[in-house]
Every structure is written in C-alpha cells, then in structure tokens.
Scaffold this motif. Sequence first.
Motif, PDB file in Angstrom:
ATOM      1  N   LYS A 105      42.193  29.854  32.731  1.00  0.00           N
ATOM      2  CA  LYS A 105      40.968  30.392  32.120  1.00  0.00           C
ATOM      3  C   LYS A 105      39.802  30.422  33.116  1.00  0.00           C
ATOM      4  O   LYS A 105      38.767  31.009  32.857  1.00  0.00           O
ATOM      5  CB  LYS A 105      40.582  29.608  30.871  1.00  0.00           C
ATOM      6  N   TYR A 106      39.986  29.766  34.273  1.00  0.00           N
ATOM      7  CA  TYR A 106      38.905  29.774  35.255  1.00  0.00           C
ATOM      8  C   TYR A 106      38.852  31.069  36.065  1.00  0.00           C
ATOM      9  O   TYR A 106      37.930  31.269  36.824  1.00  0.00           O
ATOM     10  CB  TYR A 106      39.006  28.546  36.176  1.00  0.00           C
ATOM     11  N   PHE A 107      39.867  31.919  35.948  1.00  0.00           N
ATOM     12  CA  PHE A 107      39.754  33.208  36.649  1.00  0.00           C
ATOM     13  C   PHE A 107      40.211  34.401  35.824  1.00  0.00           C
ATOM     14  O   PHE A 107      39.725  35.500  36.035  1.00  0.00           O
ATOM     15  CB  PHE A 107      40.520  33.169  37.993  1.00  0.00           C
ATOM     16  N   ILE A 108      41.108  34.186  34.848  1.00  0.00           N
ATOM     17  CA  ILE A 108      41.646  35.339  34.113  1.00  0.00           C
ATOM     18  C   ILE A 108      40.562  36.147  33.385  1.00  0.00           C
ATOM     19  O   ILE A 108      40.555  37.378  33.445  1.00  0.00           O
ATOM     20  CB  ILE A 108      42.763  34.883  33.134  1.00  0.00           C
ATOM     21  N   PRO A 109      39.593  35.498  32.713  1.00  0.00           N
ATOM     22  CA  PRO A 109      38.587  36.312  32.014  1.00  0.00           C
ATOM     23  C   PRO A 109      37.822  37.238  32.971  1.00  0.00           C
ATOM     24  O   PRO A 109      37.488  38.356  32.613  1.00  0.00           O
ATOM     25  CB  PRO A 109      37.663  35.277  31.384  1.00  0.00           C
ATOM     26  N   ARG A 110      37.587  36.766  34.202  1.00  0.00           N
ATOM     27  CA  ARG A 110      36.866  37.629  35.159  1.00  0.00           C
ATOM     28  C   ARG A 110      37.718  38.823  35.561  1.00  0.00           C
ATOM     29  O   ARG A 110      37.227  39.947  35.652  1.00  0.00           O
ATOM     30  CB  ARG A 110      36.505  36.844  36.410  1.00  0.00           C
ATOM     31  N   ILE A 111      38.995  38.566  35.813  1.00  0.00           N
ATOM     32  CA  ILE A 111      39.875  39.679  36.202  1.00  0.00           C
ATOM     33  C   ILE A 111      39.989  40.664  35.039  1.00  0.00           C
ATOM     34  O   ILE A 111      39.941  41.880  35.218  1.00  0.00           O
ATOM     35  CB  ILE A 111      41.257  39.143  36.639  1.00  0.00           C
ATOM     36  N   LEU A 112      40.082  40.084  33.833  1.00  0.00           N
ATOM     37  CA  LEU A 112      40.173  40.960  32.647  1.00  0.00           C
ATOM     38  C   LEU A 112      38.922  41.805  32.499  1.00  0.00           C
ATOM     39  O   LEU A 112      38.987  42.972  32.124  1.00  0.00           O
ATOM     40  CB  LEU A 112      40.308  40.102  31.387  1.00  0.00           C
ATOM     41  N   GLY A 113      37.779  41.187  32.807  1.00  0.00           N
ATOM     42  CA  GLY A 113      36.504  41.893  32.669  1.00  0.00           C
ATOM     43  C   GLY A 113      36.494  43.156  33.502  1.00  0.00           C
ATOM     44  O   GLY A 113      36.202  44.251  32.991  1.00  0.00           O
ATOM     45  N   SER A 114      36.874  43.040  34.778  1.00  0.00           N
ATOM     46  CA  SER A 114      36.805  44.239  35.617  1.00  0.00           C
ATOM     47  C   SER A 114      37.937  45.208  35.258  1.00  0.00           C
ATOM     48  O   SER A 114      37.769  46.424  35.346  1.00  0.00           O
ATOM     49  CB  SER A 114      36.786  43.892  37.099  1.00  0.00           C
ATOM     50  N   ASN A 289      49.794  44.747  38.168  1.00  0.00           N
ATOM     51  CA  ASN A 289      49.447  45.165  39.534  1.00  0.00           C
ATOM     52  C   ASN A 289      48.017  44.781  39.887  1.00  0.00           C
ATOM     53  O   ASN A 289      47.726  44.328  40.991  1.00  0.00           O
ATOM     54  CB  ASN A 289      49.600  46.692  39.694  1.00  0.00           C
ATOM     55  N   TYR A 290      47.131  44.944  38.918  1.00  0.00           N
ATOM     56  CA  TYR A 290      45.718  44.625  39.138  1.00  0.00           C
ATOM     57  C   TYR A 290      45.550  43.127  39.436  1.00  0.00           C
ATOM     58  O   TYR A 290      44.831  42.720  40.338  1.00  0.00           O
ATOM     59  CB  TYR A 290      44.929  45.030  37.891  1.00  0.00           C
ATOM     60  N   LEU A 291      46.267  42.306  38.652  1.00  0.00           N
ATOM     61  CA  LEU A 291      46.199  40.847  38.825  1.00  0.00           C
ATOM     62  C   LEU A 291      46.660  40.459  40.230  1.00  0.00           C
ATOM     63  O   LEU A 291      46.016  39.645  40.913  1.00  0.00           O
ATOM     64  CB  LEU A 291      47.101  40.192  37.774  1.00  0.00           C
ATOM     65  N   LEU A 292      47.766  41.043  40.680  1.00  0.00           N
ATOM     66  CA  LEU A 292      48.291  40.690  41.999  1.00  0.00           C
ATOM     67  C   LEU A 292      47.323  41.122  43.103  1.00  0.00           C
ATOM     68  O   LEU A 292      47.171  40.428  44.106  1.00  0.00           O
ATOM     69  CB  LEU A 292      49.676  41.313  42.217  1.00  0.00           C
TER      70      LEU A 292
END
Length: 313
Positions: A105-114, A289-292
């Motif tokens: 949860k310390y990074f996924i919400p940010r990646i999801l945001g963009s 792909n975006y996550l990687l």
Amino acid sequence: MIQATLHQLKVFEATARHGSFTRAAEELFITQPTVSSQIKQLTKSIGLPLFEQIGKRLYLTEAGQELLGTCQGIFEKLDNFEMKVADLKGTKQGQLRLGVITTAKYFIPRILGSFCQQYPGIEVSLQVTNHQQIQRRMLENQDDLYIVSNPPQELDLCTQPFLDNPLVVIALKTHFLAGQRHIPISSLEGEPFIMREQGSGTRQAVQSLLAKHRVSVHVRLELGSNEAIKQAIAGGLGISVLSQHTLISEGIDSELTVLDIEHFPIQRRWYVAYLGGKQLSVITKAFLNYLLEESPKFSVPNLRPLSKSLVNN
Ligand code: PGA
C-alpha cells in the motif's frame, strides 16, 4: 435446458459469496424478499436445492458449488468480452481487481493514480490485506492480479519479481542501540517487541530468522497494522521489524530509526502474480506492464552498509 436468467445468476453468486440473503440484497440494491424469490425460482428450474441454512448462515450444497463455479466463469467471460469491445472501440474500460499485501500500500495507490489518469474509464478495486488472506483470495479467484512477497508454492501461479522489499529493525531514536554499527543479532534477546498478527508474511519472515539464530524477543504486543506498529514504537512499547517502505512517509523529524542489526535487512522482493489458468483482461495486461515499468521509481535506498547519517537522522 435449465431456464435461468442472468439476473438470477447474479443474485445467486452474490448470495453464495456473502452466505447471506440480506448482504446480497444490500450489495445489489434490491430487497431481501426479491433475493429469496429469485433464488427460489432458480432452485425450481434446476430441480435441486442450492443452499442449506444452518442457524443464520447459508451453506452451498454440492449443486450450489457447481453452479457458483459456473457463474464465476460466465461473469469473467462477460467482463472480458466487455473490455475487448471497449478496446476495439479504442477506449480502455472495465474493471481491475487487485489484491495486495499490506506493505504494497506504500506504492500501489500512487501507481494506480497515474494509471487511472491514462485510462479514466476503468473501475478499480484494491484489497489490502495480509499474506494469509491474499492466499485465501487466490484460492477463491477473487482478483485479477496479486502482489505478494512470498508467492504460495502450492498454488499454480504465474509470478514475476519487480521490486525489493527489505525488512528492517525499527526502534525509537532514543533506543540504546540506535547509532551503533554491526550490532550482533543476539542483542535482540529479550527485547520488548511488537509483532504483526498470525497470518502475516512479515511475522513469518521475522520468526524464521530469529529461530534460525536462536534469539527470542519478548513479544509485548501483537498488531495487525504496520502503521499502528510504528505508533507503538513511537509510544515506547518496543522495537519491531517492518518493511523499509513503511518509513517512506516519515519526515526528517521522525522519532523512528533503523537499527544496524546483523542479518538485517531481511532481503525480500515483491512479486506480481496471477492464477495459472487466468485469462488476463486487456486492462489487467495494461496495468501489469505499467506496474513493471513504473515500480523502479519506488525503490528504497540500500541500507547496507548503513550510513551513520541515516541512523542518526
Ligand atoms: P504481511 O506481508 O502484510 O502479510 O506481513 C507483508 C510482506 O510480506 O511484505
């Protein structure tokens, strides 16, 4: 041929998932008598009972279990079809269901945001829970993608590592070991310790390292949340071992520090995973792909060797 409407199957699936007519009705915004009557009609056309009621809880019969598996397959195919149509129309739309362990949860919400800014038409559900609960969600095929640190070996999963997730010893800056270098792990013997709950992957990793070196800490408190553990450390209740990523929100005036204990950090990685037979939707593939691509931006500094300034900060 069984006469069942799509609506009846939806009502049945929600009832089976919740084990309750009332909760299915709440989820579907219909009344409870409507749920009961839809299930009654479905049972009649199938010719076998679908549920058994024991006390207040509903349990699936064998026919109910078969039907639940069939419904989930139908809904998944329909969702994929909808997403393919949206893709053909040039608009990425649809649902993305993610199940992630607490540290993600310390990074996924940010990646999801963009990601969502690029694909505003998608609906996201993000479940943040511990290792054991993620495993249960995997068994029930509840999400499209999972993020775990320790992919369960017994499940047929496709996995890919993508980011380091080191576990470090965290203490108050005023702790007597703070600022010392190369502290032997035996110094943790009898230390007041705050432990994550049963079923946590962090707990498992800590317990196996301590057991390997025959060190027993004094567990004063068990807590199911990384943030609550940080507060408990700040409150002077003891030290703990948490993902280094839990510290990213700590400012320069933080009361916490990382202790330079031998055998730490416990080196772990995050994996993105999906079930072996899963047909990934267009959106899921795009997110994977975006996550990687994006995740390297969220890596944390290597704490070995630990610099003095970090310890004293
Ligand atoms: P946990 O998992 O939330 O189950 O402790 C975290 C991790 O494995 O990084």
